[in-house]
Design a protein around this motif. Sequence first.
Motif, short mmCIF file in Angstrom:
data_model
loop_
_atom_site.label_atom_id
_atom_site.label_comp_id
_atom_site.label_asym_id
_atom_site.label_seq_id
_atom_site.Cartn_x
_atom_site.Cartn_y
_atom_site.Cartn_z
N ARG A 1 0.86 -1.47 -0.15
CA ARG A 1 -0.17 -0.24 0.59
C ARG A 1 0.94 1.38 0.46
N LYS A 2 0.24 2.03 -0.68
CA LYS A 2 1.58 3.64 -0.13
C LYS A 2 1.16 3.65 1.21
N GLY A 3 2.41 4.77 1.58
CA GLY A 3 3.19 4.93 2.61
C GLY A 3 3.16 3.65 3.08
N LEU A 4 3.62 2.70 2.84
CA LEU A 4 4.28 1.58 3.62
C LEU A 4 5.41 2.11 4.06
N PRO A 5 5.60 2.14 5.31
CA PRO A 5 6.66 1.88 6.20
C PRO A 5 8.29 1.36 5.84
N ASN A 6 9.36 1.80 5.76
CA ASN A 6 11.27 2.16 4.74
C ASN A 6 10.55 1.83 3.14
N CYS A 7 9.08 1.99 2.91
CA CYS A 7 8.62 1.83 1.35
C CYS A 7 9.36 3.44 0.68
N ALA A 8 9.25 4.14 1.59
CA ALA A 8 10.19 5.64 0.98
C ALA A 8 12.17 5.21 0.92
N THR A 9 12.69 5.13 1.61
CA THR A 9 13.92 4.73 1.59
C THR A 9 14.38 3.75 0.14
N SER A 10 13.68 2.57 0.26
CA SER A 10 13.86 1.38 -1.28
C SER A 10 14.20 2.30 -2.64
N SER A 11 14.54 1.35 -2.85
CA SER A 11 15.13 1.47 -4.44
C SER A 11 13.82 0.72 -5.19
N LEU A 12 13.49 -0.21 -4.64
CA LEU A 12 12.29 -1.06 -4.96
C LEU A 12 11.83 -0.52 -6.32
N LEU A 13 10.81 -1.14 -7.21
CA LEU A 13 10.76 -0.09 -8.34
C LEU A 13 8.93 0.08 -7.62
N ALA A 14 8.54 -1.70 -7.26
CA ALA A 14 6.92 -1.86 -6.54
C ALA A 14 6.68 -0.54 -5.66
N CYS A 15 7.73 -0.24 -4.77
CA CYS A 15 7.34 1.05 -4.09
C CYS A 15 7.59 2.39 -4.32
N LYS A 16 8.01 2.71 -5.53
CA LYS A 16 7.74 4.37 -6.24
C LYS A 16 6.02 4.18 -6.96
N GLN A 17 6.01 2.65 -7.18
CA GLN A 17 4.73 2.95 -8.39
C GLN A 17 3.24 2.95 -6.98
N LEU A 18 4.09 2.39 -5.50
CA LEU A 18 2.10 2.29 -5.01
C LEU A 18 2.66 3.90 -3.96
N GLU A 19 3.70 4.53 -3.73
CA GLU A 19 3.43 6.32 -4.06
C GLU A 19 3.28 7.08 -4.95
N ASN A 20 2.82 5.98 -6.32
CA ASN A 20 2.34 7.19 -7.11
C ASN A 20 0.85 6.40 -7.88
N GLY A 21 0.25 5.64 -6.21
CA GLY A 21 -1.57 5.84 -6.31
C GLY A 21 -0.81 4.73 -6.95
N ASP A 22 -0.66 3.33 -7.81
CA ASP A 22 -0.72 2.30 -7.70
C ASP A 22 -1.02 1.18 -7.40
N ALA A 23 -2.60 0.03 -7.51
CA ALA A 23 -2.02 -0.54 -6.35
C ALA A 23 -1.92 -2.06 -7.02
N PRO A 24 -1.80 -3.17 -6.10
CA PRO A 24 -1.83 -4.56 -6.70
C PRO A 24 -3.18 -4.53 -7.69
N GLY A 25 -2.43 -5.09 -8.56
CA GLY A 25 -4.45 -5.72 -10.02
C GLY A 25 -5.02 -6.95 -9.09
N GLN A 26 -4.61 -7.73 -7.79
CA GLN A 26 -4.77 -9.08 -7.83
C GLN A 26 -5.04 -8.81 -6.21
N PRO A 27 -5.55 -9.62 -5.86
CA PRO A 27 -5.27 -10.37 -4.85
C PRO A 27 -3.96 -11.31 -4.23
N ILE A 28 -4.21 -11.09 -3.11
CA ILE A 28 -3.22 -12.51 -2.97
C ILE A 28 -2.81 -14.08 -2.22
N THR A 29 -3.38 -14.46 -2.53
CA THR A 29 -4.16 -15.59 -2.22
C THR A 29 -3.10 -16.52 -1.49
#
Length: 327
Positions: A177-205
Amino acid sequence: MCSVRFAFAISFLLWLTAANAAGVKNFDIPAGAAGPAIRLLVWTPCAEPPQEMDARGAIFFAVPGCPVTGEKLPLIVISHGRRGWFGGHHDTAAALADAGFVVAALNHPGDTWRDTSRTDSLSVLVERPADISRLIDYMLDDWPDASRINAQRIGLYGFSFGGYTGLAVIGGNPDLRKGLPNCATSSLLACKQLENGDAPGQPITPDPRVKAAIIVDPYPAFVFAEKNLKRIATPVQLWSSDPAQNADGLSGCCAVAIKEGLVAPDYHFVANARHFSFLATCTPKEAQVNPAACTDAPGFDRVDFHRSFHADIVAFFRKHFAESASP
């Protein structure tokens, strides 16, 4: 350089003398509504003498297409690390097959050494666990020797990003989710996508068919909330490399944080091990091409470590599969 090559050659020859015989063969999960095509490699118990096989510069010690021996065999699925491949843990897979397990390793689409098109992306974090469920479906329903598998004894081995994958598969419920602790300092593309408002396209089951899991140096760990980890009921054997070897930014980074959240994991800390010390022993050619993944700390013997490592993981799976079968 010559002395380094000689050292690797000697280590590799020692590994060959101790290697386990296993059958090995490629298979494909076709593309469909559930996702893209997936390439996999399956190791099986084999009664024939092993052969030396070259695969992308790695040397497998196995028998191509060997007839499967045994019935009601437990299944272990392997999830590789970031930009890895299904052969990265071939010695571990062979050791498990020699111990009587069917072992299926897959190439995660979009996150392999050959295809990095979606490495670190949010879509990969979401789809990796689904890849594992698709792999299990295939092995139980469509694999040519599916009738030989005991569907009640399925385990998972996950390394690095594969460790993340494994934790998600057994119910770790990663917090994406957006605002996830430690994501702001991570180099993961997923973190940048979350901060830009992207959301998982499907649930993780989660997949309840996985009855026991080996998790090695899981990354990223910060997506797993402690309260979610504590809900995991699947037995976990957790392995950590040594943070004193953290020049790569990965060694020893994450397993301790996961350990604090899990309920009574079988925890193993490997002194002086680097993150990549859990990968298969390198050939001289591999060491030349990828020295970062092939070079261990001074005094650390990857060949010797893998002997004890394999014994421990075989014992773990046998113990918990036996317990799951008890009335």
